[in-house]
Design a protein around this motif. Structure first.
Motif, mmCIF file in Angstrom:
data_model
loop_
_atom_site.group_PDB
_atom_site.id
_atom_site.type_symbol
_atom_site.label_atom_id
_atom_site.label_comp_id
_atom_site.label_asym_id
_atom_site.label_seq_id
_atom_site.Cartn_x
_atom_site.Cartn_y
_atom_site.Cartn_z
ATOM 1 N N PRO A 1 0.822 -1.223 0.000
ATOM 2 C CA PRO A 1 0.000 0.000 0.000
ATOM 3 C C PRO A 1 0.846 1.259 0.000
ATOM 4 C CG PRO A 1 0.082 -0.903 2.206
ATOM 5 C CD PRO A 1 0.792 -1.890 1.324
ATOM 6 N N CYS A 2 0.314 2.338 -0.562
ATOM 7 C CA CYS A 2 1.024 3.599 -0.678
ATOM 8 C C CYS A 2 0.093 4.768 -0.341
ATOM 9 C CB CYS A 2 1.557 3.790 -2.103
ATOM 10 S SG CYS A 2 2.919 2.689 -2.541
ATOM 11 N N GLY A 3 0.692 5.940 -0.161
ATOM 12 C CA GLY A 3 -0.086 7.149 0.020
ATOM 13 C C GLY A 3 -0.181 7.649 1.434
ATOM 14 N N GLY A 4 0.167 6.828 2.416
ATOM 15 C CA GLY A 4 0.091 7.260 3.807
ATOM 16 C C GLY A 4 1.462 7.326 4.439
ATOM 17 N N PHE A 5 1.585 8.186 5.439
ATOM 18 C CA PHE A 5 2.875 8.340 6.111
ATOM 19 C C PHE A 5 3.294 7.041 6.783
ATOM 20 C CE2 PHE A 5 5.791 10.722 9.030
ATOM 21 C CZ PHE A 5 6.480 11.399 8.041
ATOM 22 N N HIS A 6 2.323 6.289 7.278
ATOM 23 C CA HIS A 6 2.621 5.069 8.015
ATOM 24 C C HIS A 6 3.104 3.927 7.130
ATOM 25 C CE1 HIS A 6 -1.515 4.784 6.605
ATOM 26 N NE2 HIS A 6 -1.399 3.480 6.663
ATOM 27 N N ASN A 7 2.726 3.937 5.830
ATOM 28 C CA ASN A 7 3.137 2.810 4.972
ATOM 29 C C ASN A 7 4.272 3.156 4.015
ATOM 30 O OD1 ASN A 7 1.827 4.206 2.818
ATOM 31 N ND2 ASN A 7 -0.116 3.201 3.316
ATOM 32 N N GLU A 8 4.981 4.235 4.311
ATOM 33 C CA GLU A 8 6.141 4.584 3.488
ATOM 34 C C GLU A 8 7.189 3.482 3.468
ATOM 35 O OE1 GLU A 8 6.506 9.475 3.691
ATOM 36 O OE2 GLU A 8 8.021 8.185 4.612
#
Length: 423
Positions: free
Chosen positions: A140-147
């Motif tokens: 997953p992409c797009g969130g600070f937590h899943n960088e």
């Protein structure tokens, strides 16, 4: 006389109505008072549950950091001379709004732009079209937590034969074919350097011999926890070098408190390295291996640094301003490790943004500075309210146009110098 006394005795013997006879403090009144005070225990229980217990847990719960006193931060400078407040940045414009998110580093190659964004993509922008070229991570992409899984391309430069050299905060150093999207891994962050992991790769520059100099901001904290570097205050950032001749990566020097932007000097004899938390820029001599302070007590916490061939000067974006008369949360917390230990227990990127927004209201909001070859500040461009340009991570100068990157804005800033009166 006797009859009068008799009448008085009869009156005294009469039974008065109950409401007149009831003494103070009767059973009914006590019951009413008791009932009215039932909220007090409930209030005390709620107070303990909502405030006291969480505070006790916050105090006894171990902190994720081992903070130390941050040294090397002098009193912030005054905004005088080349730092005199101005609103040059209000003549800029926001381009590609909502098409790019977090374009920290920008490469201008003629009328082609390249930048990395928060969704993990390296982007090519030409004739108004944003094209995604390559992503080093996966969904997953797009969130600070899943960088960590998606990847986050940061610093980038074009090499002399037309390949885009990109550093991804989590994955490593890559050479990208901007036409096909193919890429080669020059260094993977899974490989320790000098026995230490590369947790937060940040920026780079390329020497005339093809050697690539790049920073590792921390050997302990990844980019999506960069606030911990600020709160902990332990200098474990470093400057690294990739040698294409041997295909090896080595550590040049360390003990940097948030190593950040990288730029070779004009004569290519040394590397300028930004040390963000200490608000200064160091100079590493490639021949003598000596490290000296090139610029210090900067009016903000510097991010990337870029050389302008047009003016022969260096531009530095300030992630956060600091100056006399304003409030700087990092300067304030520098001598308070115990307070930073508590803050680390509740740290989040949202909290960081809120603190940044709040403290930015106490002075100049946005600033980038211009330095000469000696490291002296000779100019600055500002947006005192942040209404047009809210943040500057990097300044890229190309043919009279200045582009402004930001690690969290949803646009690229662009300024035509000729549009600024008297500049």
């Amino acid at each position: 006389m006797a009859s009068t006394k008799a009448r008085q005795r009869n009156i005294d013997k009469q039974v008065l109505p109950k409401q007149f006879n009831a003494p103070k403090g009767s059973g009914d009144d006590k019951q009413e008072v008791k009932t009215s005070r039932r909220w007090i225990p409930a209030f005390l229980i709620a107070l303990v549950v909502t405030l006291v217990i969480p505070m006790m847990l916050l105090i006894v719960w171990p902190s994720p950091i081992q903070p130390v006193v941050i040294e090397g931060l002098p009193e912030p400078p005054e905004l005088t001379g080349p730092l005199e407040p101005n609103n040059i940045l209000t003549f800029a414009e926001q381009i590609y709004r909502d098409e790019v998110h977090g374009p920290e580093s920008i490469v201008a190659d003629g009328d082609h732009l390249y930048t990395g964004t928060a969704d993990g993509w390296v982007n090519h922008i030409h004739q108004g079209v944003v094209q995604k070229i390559v992503r080093f991570g996966k969904e997953p992409c797009g969130g600070f937590h899943n960088e960590v899984t998606c990847g986050r391309p940061l610093g980038m430069r074009m090499d002399k034969i037309g390949f885009l050299i990109v550093i991804d905060a989590y994955y490593g150093l890559f050479r990208v074919n901007v036409v096909t999207g193919d890429y080669d891994a020059l260094y993977l962050s899974s490989t320790p350097i000098n026995g230490k992991p590369a947790k937060f790769l940040n920026d780079l520059d390329i020497g005339p011999d093809g050697k690539i100099y790049f920073t590792d901001s921390s050997t302990r904290w990844p980019r999506n926890q960069f606030g911990m570097i600020l709160l902990e205050g332990i200098p474990n950032g470093r400057l690294l070098m990739y040698d294409p001749a041997t295909q090896t990566t080595t550590e040049l020097f360390s003990s940097l408190l948030f190593a950040n932007g990288v730029q070779l000097t004009k004569d290519k004899s040394a590397v300028l390295v930004v040390e963000t938390v200490r608000a200064r820029i160091l100079k590493y001599d490639l021949k003598t291996k000596e490290v000296t302070v090139w610029a210090e007590n900067i009016p903000g916490f510097p991010d990337n640094i870029r050389y302008s061939k047009i003016t022969g000067t260096f531009w530095v974006g300030l992630a956060w301003t600091r100056h006399r008369g304003g409030f700087s949360i990092i300067d304030y917390l520098a001598p308070l490790p115990r307070v930073r230990a508590l803050l680390a227990k509740v740290y989040s990127f949202t909290l960081f943004q809120a603190l940044k927004q709040y403290t930015s209201g106490t002075g100049v909001h946005t600033m980038a500075i211009e330095l000469n070859e000696a490291g002296s500040i000779v100019g600055s461009i500002q947006d005192t309210t942040g209404a047009v340009i809210s943040s500057v991570s990097e300044v890229e100068v190309s043919d009279g146009i200045m582009y402004f990157g930001s690690f969290h804005s949803n646009y690229i800033g662009r300024l035509y110098r000729r549009r600024v009166p008297g500049w």
